[in-house]
Motif scaffolding. Structure first.
Motif, PDB file in Angstrom:
ATOM      1  N   TRP A 346      -3.743 -25.106 -15.501  1.00 22.90           N
ATOM      2  CA  TRP A 346      -4.624 -25.979 -16.255  1.00 22.90           C
ATOM      3  C   TRP A 346      -6.026 -25.852 -15.664  1.00 22.90           C
ATOM      4  O   TRP A 346      -6.179 -25.394 -14.531  1.00 22.90           O
ATOM      5  CB  TRP A 346      -4.139 -27.424 -16.166  1.00 22.90           C
ATOM      6  CG  TRP A 346      -2.809 -27.660 -16.817  1.00 22.90           C
ATOM      7  CD1 TRP A 346      -1.591 -27.663 -16.198  1.00 22.90           C
ATOM      8  CD2 TRP A 346      -2.543 -27.914 -18.195  1.00 22.90           C
ATOM      9  NE1 TRP A 346      -0.581 -27.901 -17.098  1.00 22.90           N
ATOM     10  CE2 TRP A 346      -1.151 -28.061 -18.340  1.00 22.90           C
ATOM     11  CE3 TRP A 346      -3.356 -28.044 -19.323  1.00 22.90           C
ATOM     12  CZ2 TRP A 346      -0.547 -28.337 -19.571  1.00 22.90           C
ATOM     13  CZ3 TRP A 346      -2.759 -28.310 -20.548  1.00 22.90           C
ATOM     14  CH2 TRP A 346      -1.380 -28.459 -20.666  1.00 22.90           C
ATOM     15  N   PRO A 347      -7.053 -26.253 -16.400  1.00 24.96           N
ATOM     16  CA  PRO A 347      -8.428 -26.045 -15.907  1.00 24.96           C
ATOM     17  C   PRO A 347      -8.727 -26.654 -14.537  1.00 24.96           C
ATOM     18  O   PRO A 347      -9.591 -26.165 -13.821  1.00 24.96           O
ATOM     19  CB  PRO A 347      -9.280 -26.700 -17.001  1.00 24.96           C
ATOM     20  CG  PRO A 347      -8.458 -26.556 -18.238  1.00 24.96           C
ATOM     21  CD  PRO A 347      -7.043 -26.736 -17.800  1.00 24.96           C
ATOM     22  N   ASP A 348      -7.990 -27.718 -14.163  1.00 28.82           N
ATOM     23  CA  ASP A 348      -8.257 -28.323 -12.864  1.00 28.82           C
ATOM     24  C   ASP A 348      -7.444 -27.674 -11.746  1.00 28.82           C
ATOM     25  O   ASP A 348      -7.498 -28.128 -10.597  1.00 28.82           O
ATOM     26  CB  ASP A 348      -7.980 -29.832 -12.898  1.00 28.82           C
ATOM     27  CG  ASP A 348      -6.521 -30.146 -13.183  1.00 28.82           C
ATOM     28  OD1 ASP A 348      -5.768 -29.228 -13.570  1.00 28.82           O
ATOM     29  OD2 ASP A 348      -6.121 -31.316 -13.023  1.00 28.82           O
ATOM     30  N   GLY A 349      -6.686 -26.610 -12.057  1.00 29.29           N
ATOM     31  CA  GLY A 349      -5.955 -25.874 -11.036  1.00 29.29           C
ATOM     32  C   GLY A 349      -4.498 -26.224 -10.915  1.00 29.29           C
ATOM     33  O   GLY A 349      -3.788 -25.630 -10.093  1.00 29.29           O
ATOM     34  N   MET A 350      -3.992 -27.159 -11.726  1.00 31.25           N
ATOM     35  CA  MET A 350      -2.576 -27.499 -11.670  1.00 31.25           C
ATOM     36  C   MET A 350      -1.775 -26.437 -12.414  1.00 31.25           C
ATOM     37  O   MET A 350      -2.105 -26.069 -13.544  1.00 31.25           O
ATOM     38  CB  MET A 350      -2.322 -28.877 -12.281  1.00 31.25           C
ATOM     39  CG  MET A 350      -0.883 -29.355 -12.121  1.00 31.25           C
ATOM     40  SD  MET A 350      -0.594 -31.038 -12.760  1.00 31.25           S
ATOM     41  CE  MET A 350      -1.370 -32.026 -11.483  1.00 31.25           C
ATOM     42  N   VAL A 351      -0.740 -25.929 -11.772  1.00 28.97           N
ATOM     43  CA  VAL A 351       0.062 -24.864 -12.374  1.00 28.97           C
ATOM     44  C   VAL A 351       0.785 -25.397 -13.604  1.00 28.97           C
ATOM     45  O   VAL A 351       1.170 -26.570 -13.670  1.00 28.97           O
ATOM     46  CB  VAL A 351       1.054 -24.292 -11.331  1.00 28.97           C
ATOM     47  CG1 VAL A 351       2.116 -25.307 -10.953  1.00 28.97           C
ATOM     48  CG2 VAL A 351       1.689 -23.006 -11.839  1.00 28.97           C
ATOM     49  N   ARG A 352       0.981 -24.527 -14.623  1.00 32.91           N
ATOM     50  CA  ARG A 352       1.623 -24.980 -15.853  1.00 32.91           C
ATOM     51  C   ARG A 352       2.714 -24.038 -16.356  1.00 32.91           C
ATOM     52  O   ARG A 352       3.134 -24.142 -17.519  1.00 32.91           O
ATOM     53  CB  ARG A 352       0.578 -25.198 -16.937  1.00 32.91           C
ATOM     54  CG  ARG A 352      -0.289 -24.014 -17.312  1.00 32.91           C
ATOM     55  CD  ARG A 352      -1.317 -24.459 -18.359  1.00 32.91           C
ATOM     56  NE  ARG A 352      -2.254 -23.411 -18.717  1.00 32.91           N
ATOM     57  CZ  ARG A 352      -3.301 -23.619 -19.526  1.00 32.91           C
ATOM     58  NH1 ARG A 352      -3.492 -24.806 -20.051  1.00 32.91           N
ATOM     59  NH2 ARG A 352      -4.126 -22.640 -19.820  1.00 32.91           N
ATOM     60  N   VAL A 353       3.185 -23.136 -15.518  1.00 36.78           N
ATOM     61  CA  VAL A 353       4.271 -22.246 -15.917  1.00 36.78           C
ATOM     62  C   VAL A 353       5.467 -22.493 -15.007  1.00 36.78           C
ATOM     63  O   VAL A 353       5.318 -22.844 -13.836  1.00 36.78           O
ATOM     64  CB  VAL A 353       3.844 -20.767 -15.876  1.00 36.78           C
ATOM     65  CG1 VAL A 353       2.795 -20.494 -16.914  1.00 36.78           C
ATOM     66  CG2 VAL A 353       3.336 -20.375 -14.493  1.00 36.78           C
ATOM     67  N   ILE A 354       6.633 -22.300 -15.543  1.00 37.96           N
ATOM     68  CA  ILE A 354       7.871 -22.647 -14.850  1.00 37.96           C
ATOM     69  C   ILE A 354       8.148 -21.714 -13.671  1.00 37.96           C
ATOM     70  O   ILE A 354       7.727 -20.555 -13.668  1.00 37.96           O
ATOM     71  CB  ILE A 354       9.059 -22.625 -15.850  1.00 37.96           C
ATOM     72  CG1 ILE A 354      10.269 -23.390 -15.289  1.00 37.96           C
ATOM     73  CG2 ILE A 354       9.447 -21.186 -16.203  1.00 37.96           C
ATOM     74  CD1 ILE A 354      11.349 -23.615 -16.321  1.00 37.96           C
ATOM     75  N   GLY A 355       8.848 -22.237 -12.679  1.00 38.83           N
ATOM     76  CA  GLY A 355       9.324 -21.427 -11.564  1.00 38.83           C
ATOM     77  C   GLY A 355       8.289 -21.107 -10.508  1.00 38.83           C
ATOM     78  O   GLY A 355       8.522 -20.262  -9.653  1.00 38.83           O
ATOM     79  N   ARG A 356       7.135 -21.797 -10.542  1.00 37.99           N
ATOM     80  CA  ARG A 356       6.058 -21.487  -9.591  1.00 37.99           C
ATOM     81  C   ARG A 356       5.740 -22.726  -8.744  1.00 37.99           C
ATOM     82  O   ARG A 356       4.611 -23.131  -8.573  1.00 37.99           O
ATOM     83  CB  ARG A 356       4.807 -21.022 -10.350  1.00 37.99           C
ATOM     84  CG  ARG A 356       5.070 -19.882 -11.326  1.00 37.99           C
ATOM     85  CD  ARG A 356       5.543 -18.614 -10.613  1.00 37.99           C
ATOM     86  NE  ARG A 356       5.712 -17.502 -11.523  1.00 37.99           N
ATOM     87  CZ  ARG A 356       6.872 -17.075 -11.997  1.00 37.99           C
ATOM     88  NH1 ARG A 356       7.989 -17.697 -11.654  1.00 37.99           N
ATOM     89  NH2 ARG A 356       6.931 -16.041 -12.807  1.00 37.99           N
ATOM     90  N   GLU A 357       6.807 -23.310  -8.191  1.00 35.76           N
ATOM     91  CA  GLU A 357       6.687 -24.604  -7.533  1.00 35.76           C
ATOM     92  C   GLU A 357       5.828 -24.575  -6.272  1.00 35.76           C
ATOM     93  O   GLU A 357       5.199 -25.588  -5.932  1.00 35.76           O
ATOM     94  CB  GLU A 357       8.079 -25.152  -7.199  1.00 35.76           C
ATOM     95  CG  GLU A 357       8.899 -25.583  -8.391  1.00 35.76           C
ATOM     96  CD  GLU A 357       9.548 -24.443  -9.159  1.00 35.76           C
ATOM     97  OE1 GLU A 357      10.074 -24.701 -10.257  1.00 35.76           O
ATOM     98  OE2 GLU A 357       9.520 -23.294  -8.667  1.00 35.76           O
TER      99      GLU A 357
END
Length: 643
Positions: A346-357
């Motif tokens: 997301w634009p603020d740097g929060m990951v948004r795809v699965i499996g990338r914890e």
């Protein structure tokens, strides 16, 4: 006169075999015969390793999971029951989906037929409508990826150990076959296959086997090998050769057991710092990039240089969108793929795809304390190893007992352990889902594998993340029927958050409605699945959800249609509703018409409630002018989320 007695028959042989030398010759002969028989039988059974698929071979300091079983039977049993083990499997009667022998499927202008020969399965294809004589040469199905949600099949290609993909995947829960690309969030106009020949060898095996080496050959083929298929013991504990050699000494084992000390010859994530322990999982569960082409070549030839317990991935780096680390690598990445970060964060740097914890974890304040890690909530080796306990553990993401409650959080946040303190913090009843830490601080804003999953970045909900960034916030993922202004007002009252600039629609129209009608494909996928979440239905009401779930059966993106269908099935009166989310347009439209008819005449009650924020009139019909206006504002950007 009597004659002298004649010699007994074979008396010389009896004397020979009664001697030590004779006995040795006899034993040697018998042993040679046994060796010959077994050698011949082995030759008949196996002419060597298969040449048409990747194989298992030891490398470097690895000895494979088979070497761990005799000394660690309990840990071996839990690993064996996990979906990590079955991440990659050799195709045979025990591992392929049910009903493979004689299976007929059609897709993209081709008919496929599968036959079994002993333990092996072969697929042939022909143009749809062509006679049976048009079936081509059979290809063996040699490997499978996945066993929990999806099973994807890989075919021999005739190009050494290079794999090609069977274009349809098996959906385990639904017990059906579907095109592989329709199990991921991909644009509806995408016609090319999601994975091409050789992709498994250069990409999938990086995280779906233990210590894989793609081993590219000069002619574009691959001679790929791995220590273990799936994620095995040494992926988490490092190579075991030194460990086994050292512990052949019983005195050493007894001393370690007596003193309770750590064994320095093997890695144990439970004894590491939080970041080191998390990196063990993050070697796969992260967005990582090779540092440079030379390191990429090294990886292909000899596999990962990272060993559990190290502080970084060695040949790779964990790519976070914001930061000043790995400046040279970051600049090179931005130059070669300008959309890399925007597609996955997301634009603020929060990951948004699965499996990338790991990327999410690293951005969490808890992570910075050096103690919080993946195993704060998950466990790899549960105490109970009976079959039922292990099956439940595997099906619940290998969580620790109590990890679905607030127990995991109050390990550190002890000030929230009392009911009064919890309610004062959450402003929800202690027994409600609104007082479950996960629902507010780890909402389901990640999409992949046909489901929405929890973000692993520990954060607090805000109205601004939705108004300014577009990310669904935790409050409105539960209170789907409320406006964003309602959320902003509550967060301002309770926590003193500033109220962001909001549109007129944010004051008048439910946020869930806006996500479904105006949102991009990612927002719609998350929103329709939230509508099927029991806590959200309890908080938001069910009556108004029917027309929106039915409408989204029309969505251009296949996986959004799938999510809408799953939500519809969760609503009373539609539990067994049939819908093929990849059928042709005419068939889908018939299903949508039938769904509306069923809702309007059989399910919709005279006392149903339709809050005005949901843009439904008192009868449950869309307020057409508002509906059309929002739909015309839909974000049509192409969204691509695949593994």
């Amino acid at each position: 006169m009597s004659s002298s007695p004649s010699p007994a028959p074979h008396s010389g042989f009896r004397r020979f075999f009664s001697s030590w030398s004779g006995r040795l010759v006899l034993i040697g002969g018998l042993w040679l015969a046994v060796v010959v028989v077994f050698t011949v039988q082995a030759g008949l059974r196996n002419d060597g390793p298969p040449a048409n698929r990747p194989i298992k071979t030891l490398a470097s300091d690895y000895v494979s999971s088979d070497s761990c079983r005799s000394c660690h039977p309990g840990n071996y049993a839990s690993w064996h029951a996990s979906y990590h083990r079955t991440m990659t499997q050799v195709a045979n009667r025990q591992t392929v989906p049910p009903g493979m022998d004689g299976l007929d499927l059609s897709y993209a202008g081709k008919d496929f037929h599968v036959d079994r020969d002993g333990e092996n399965f072969f697929v042939r294809s022909k143009p749809t409508g062509a006679p049976a004589s048009a079936f081509g040469k059979p290809q063996q199905i040699v490997m499978l990826t996945g066993s929990h949600h999806l099973q994807i099949l890989w075919l021999e290609t005739g190009e050494k150990r290079t794999l090609g993909q069977f274009p349809l995947a098996y959906m385990v829960e639904d017990k059906r076959w579907t095109p592989v690309q329709h199990t991921f969030l991909v644009p509806p106009d995408r016609e090319e296959a999601l994975y091409s020949q050789g992709d498994w060898n250069v990409s999938c095996m990086n995280c779906h086997v233990t210590q894989g080496r793609s081993l590219p050959l000069a002619d574009g083929k691959f001679d790929s090998r791995a220590v273990d298929f799936g994620i095995a013991c040494e992926a988490c504990h490092a190579g075991g050769r030194e460990h086994i050699e050292a512990n052949r000494n019983p005195l050493r084992r007894f001393t370690l057991h007596l003193l309770g000390g750590a064994d320095s010859t093997i890695a144990n994530p439970a004894r590491m710092t939080g970041p080191e322990s998390s990196l063990v999982c993050g070697q796969c569960h992260s967005i990582w990039v090779y540092k440079n082409p030379a390191d990429h070549r090294t990886w292909n030839e000899s596999g990962s240089k990272y060993r559990p317990g190290q502080k970084d991935l060695d040949l790779r780096w964990v790519a976070q969108p914001h930061g000043d680390d790995h400046a040279a690598e970051r600049a090179a990445l931005n130059q070669t793929d300008a959309h890399f970060f925007a597609d996955q964060f997301w634009p603020d740097g929060m990951v948004r795809v699965i499996g990338r914890e790991l990327n999410a974890l690293m951005a969490s304040p808890c992570y910075k304390g050096q103690h919080y890690s993946c195993i704060s909530c998950h466990e790899m080796h549960p105490a109970k190893t009976d079959a039922a306990s292990l099956a439940n553990w595997a099906d619940t993401s290998q969580k620790k007992p109590g990890a679905d409650t607030n127990h995991a959080c109050v390990q550190c946040h002890r000030e929230k352990t009392t009911e009064a303190a919890l309610v004062a913090h959450t402003h929800h009843a202690a027994s409600s889902e609104g007082s479950n830490c996960y629902n507010c601080h780890m909402p389901k804003t990640i999409y992949g594998l046909l489901k929405a999953t929890r973000s692993h970045q520990i954060s607090s909900p805000t109205a601004a993340e939705t108004a300014e960034i577009g990310r669904p916030n935790a409050c409105n993922l539960c209170h789907l029927n409320q406006t964003l202004a309602w959320t902003a007002d509550k967060l301002s009252q309770w926590y003193g958050q500033p109220v962001p600039t909001l549109t007129a629609e944010d004051h008048q129209i439910a946020t869930g409605v806006q996500w479904v009608l105006k949102g991009d494909a990612r927002q719609r996928a998350i929103a329709v699945l939230a509508m099927g979440w029991a806590p959200a239905q309890q908080a938001s009401g069910r009556d108004w959800l029917y027309p929106f779930a039915i409408f989204e059966l029309n969505d251009p993106y296949a996986v959004v249609r799938y999510g809408a269908w799953k939500t519809l099935q969760s609503l009373p009166g539609f539990e067994g509703f049939k819908f093929d989310y990849v059928a042709d347009d005419a068939t889908q439209k018939e299903s949508v018409t039938e769904a509306y008819r069923q809702w309007w005449f059989k399910v919709r009650g005279p006392n149903s409630l339709y809050p005005p924020e949901t843009i439904l009139d008192p009868t449950g019909m869309f307020r057409q002018d508002v509906f059309d206006r929002l739909l015309n504002l839909r974000d049509q950007r192409k969204v691509f989320i695949a593994e």
